[in-house]
Design a protein around this motif. Sequence first.
Motif, mmCIF file in Angstrom:
data_model
loop_
_atom_site.group_PDB
_atom_site.id
_atom_site.type_symbol
_atom_site.label_atom_id
_atom_site.label_comp_id
_atom_site.label_asym_id
_atom_site.label_seq_id
_atom_site.Cartn_x
_atom_site.Cartn_y
_atom_site.Cartn_z
ATOM 1 N N CYS A 35 0.846 -1.221 0.148
ATOM 2 C CA CYS A 35 0.329 -0.078 0.073
ATOM 3 C C CYS A 35 0.982 1.257 -0.060
ATOM 4 C CB CYS A 35 -0.919 0.038 1.372
ATOM 5 S SG CYS A 35 -2.295 -1.064 1.150
ATOM 6 N N GLY A 80 2.343 0.533 4.936
ATOM 7 C CA GLY A 80 1.422 -0.142 3.941
ATOM 8 C C GLY A 80 1.032 -1.495 4.100
ATOM 9 N N LYS A 81 1.139 -1.962 5.203
ATOM 10 C CA LYS A 81 0.979 -3.374 5.574
ATOM 11 C C LYS A 81 -0.222 -4.009 4.965
ATOM 12 C CE LYS A 81 0.273 -6.340 9.693
ATOM 13 N NZ LYS A 81 0.298 -6.343 11.129
ATOM 14 N N LEU A 82 -0.160 -5.256 4.397
ATOM 15 C CA LEU A 82 -1.266 -5.876 3.892
ATOM 16 C C LEU A 82 -1.050 -7.524 4.235
ATOM 17 C CD1 LEU A 82 -3.999 -5.669 2.507
ATOM 18 C CD2 LEU A 82 -2.772 -6.211 0.265
ATOM 19 N N GLU A 117 2.305 1.174 12.544
ATOM 20 C CA GLU A 117 1.855 0.729 10.928
ATOM 21 C C GLU A 117 1.091 2.171 10.627
ATOM 22 O OE1 GLU A 117 -1.234 -2.473 11.535
ATOM 23 O OE2 GLU A 117 0.186 -3.601 12.688
ATOM 24 N N HIS A 141 -1.108 3.276 7.596
ATOM 25 C CA HIS A 141 -2.000 2.507 6.815
ATOM 26 C C HIS A 141 -2.676 3.744 5.800
ATOM 27 C CE1 HIS A 141 -2.096 -1.258 8.181
ATOM 28 N NE2 HIS A 141 -2.055 -0.893 9.295
ATOM 29 N N SER A 142 -3.433 3.344 4.927
ATOM 30 C CA SER A 142 -3.948 4.370 3.735
ATOM 31 C C SER A 142 -4.908 5.297 4.525
ATOM 32 C CB SER A 142 -5.065 3.458 2.865
ATOM 33 O OG SER A 142 -4.254 2.385 2.212
ATOM 34 N N THR A 194 -3.336 5.463 11.427
ATOM 35 C CA THR A 194 -2.020 5.088 11.906
ATOM 36 C C THR A 194 -2.314 4.388 13.016
ATOM 37 O OG1 THR A 194 -1.057 6.895 11.009
ATOM 38 C CG2 THR A 194 0.310 5.800 12.651
ATOM 39 N N ASP A 217 -3.300 9.521 7.400
ATOM 40 C CA ASP A 217 -3.037 8.547 6.433
ATOM 41 C C ASP A 217 -1.520 8.551 6.101
ATOM 42 O OD1 ASP A 217 -2.770 10.350 3.690
ATOM 43 O OD2 ASP A 217 -3.815 11.206 5.210
#
Length: 513
Positions: free
Chosen positions: A151, A216-218, A238, A240-241, A244, A255
């Motif tokens: 991400c 951008g962890k998935l 983390e 993320h989109s 946080t 974001d």
Amino acid sequence: MAERLPILHLVGLPSTKLQSSHALLHHTLGNGSFDTFSAMSSHLVASVGVLKQGSRWTEEVDRVLGVALTECKPVYLGFPTDLFHVKVSSEGLKTPLPYPHSAPPLPPSAASKGQPQENTVENNPILEHVIKEITERFKAAKKPIAIIDICADRFGCGPGLRELVEKSGIRFFETPMGKSVLDEQHPQYGGAYVGKNSLPAIRQEVESADWVLMCGKLESDFNSGSFTFDLPPQQTIELHSFETKIGFAAYPHTDIRSVVPLLTKALAAAVKDLGGKKEIKNGEKKVIEQGEQQRKDAQAVPKGENMGGEILHKWLWPRIGKFFKAHDLIIAETGTTSFGIVNVPFPSTATCIVQTLWGSIGWATGATLGVALAATERKEPGRTILITGEGSLQMSIQEVGTMVKMGVKPYLFVINNDGYEIERQIHGVTAKYNDIQMYDHQKMLPFFVGRNNSIAHASYEVHTPQELDTLLNDPEFNKPDKIRLIEVFMPRGDAPESLLNQAKLTAQANAKV
């Protein structure tokens, strides 16, 4: 949707008049309903829009496009035939569509004045707190690292994250989905982290860190070694989109696009306050040295192998890695390729394109067509290189015909190991459904080129390491001046080490109740 791609699915519909009369038309279920397919698609996209007679057409088009670009996810737009030529106001064109790599504004509910505002520390106290909290944790950490995932790439944070790791001095790693987002030749690059499917020393280095910036962890099964990431939440941040996470706390409206540039400045200032970048202790140096050696071992082409014997995966991937050049675009098919490529070092400006989460067999051939077409718009086009299996190729082989039609010239490496090897490794070693009808691949390009022999093309088949090595070393072969098919014959049952490990992890995960 799974791979976080901003795709516009533009769907032609019958005229609004025919829809309102519930006419029984072809390409329908014959029940007079025209909303079945948009309803089905609503589960697979971020937003559905269907233009209707008398609706606010331009606003609806902009709304749907805005969702795709802001969320980096697909959208569905239904367009009736009788609305194609309707004249509409151009007023909406004066407002630019959002750009997916730009930080989204704060929504009215979070903005202090009740209107969307730029997401800055001045307008967003949550963002200010997040930057401060992460920085304080960084100052106290003895062994900080970063892990780059997919991400971060989808939202255009690669260049910003490179600046962040350089100014903070921290080592960085990548997941399989995050491969090549940052420069794999960078001195601070530590390797691929895939939980228990990592090289042992790399796993030890990552899991002993006390400050982990996960970007951008998935955490899907194949991207995490069947959910074996061992990163304590207390020590993990983390990005993320749209939020946080710090430890066990989640912060909305922070974001990754807003956080990265601000955090880069904060960490650079923290490094200065600390008197320089954090020193690596002797014990940690030893682990790093072990990881670097394991990476070199994994990347080294085995010597003393029988060059006249069979091509094995332990030889193939290190060797083909040395074929890659700057600006190359490498598409790794779901299967043995996506696992074999993980520890192959990419040149600084080469790009890896892989579908680790959804994992559709046959995806890569169609993707190669798109990549090759997009590459024509680059200043440095590079070479488009597909590595796929003969079973996967059968799913979408017709796209090779479109490649010929469009005049693109990719390298098409086809691994011929007598069927679906990844499926055999995971389940069904002797199952008949993993066998395929074998094609004569040497006739494929002549078949698609047809009688138009003016289109340059070439086909090769290689059975031994020596034959493939000679071909890859050929200066003429290295010129992307024609579409090429390279059929690589490999023994059935052989597989990359990482695939063998993943098969065991998958079996263990599936056995749990």
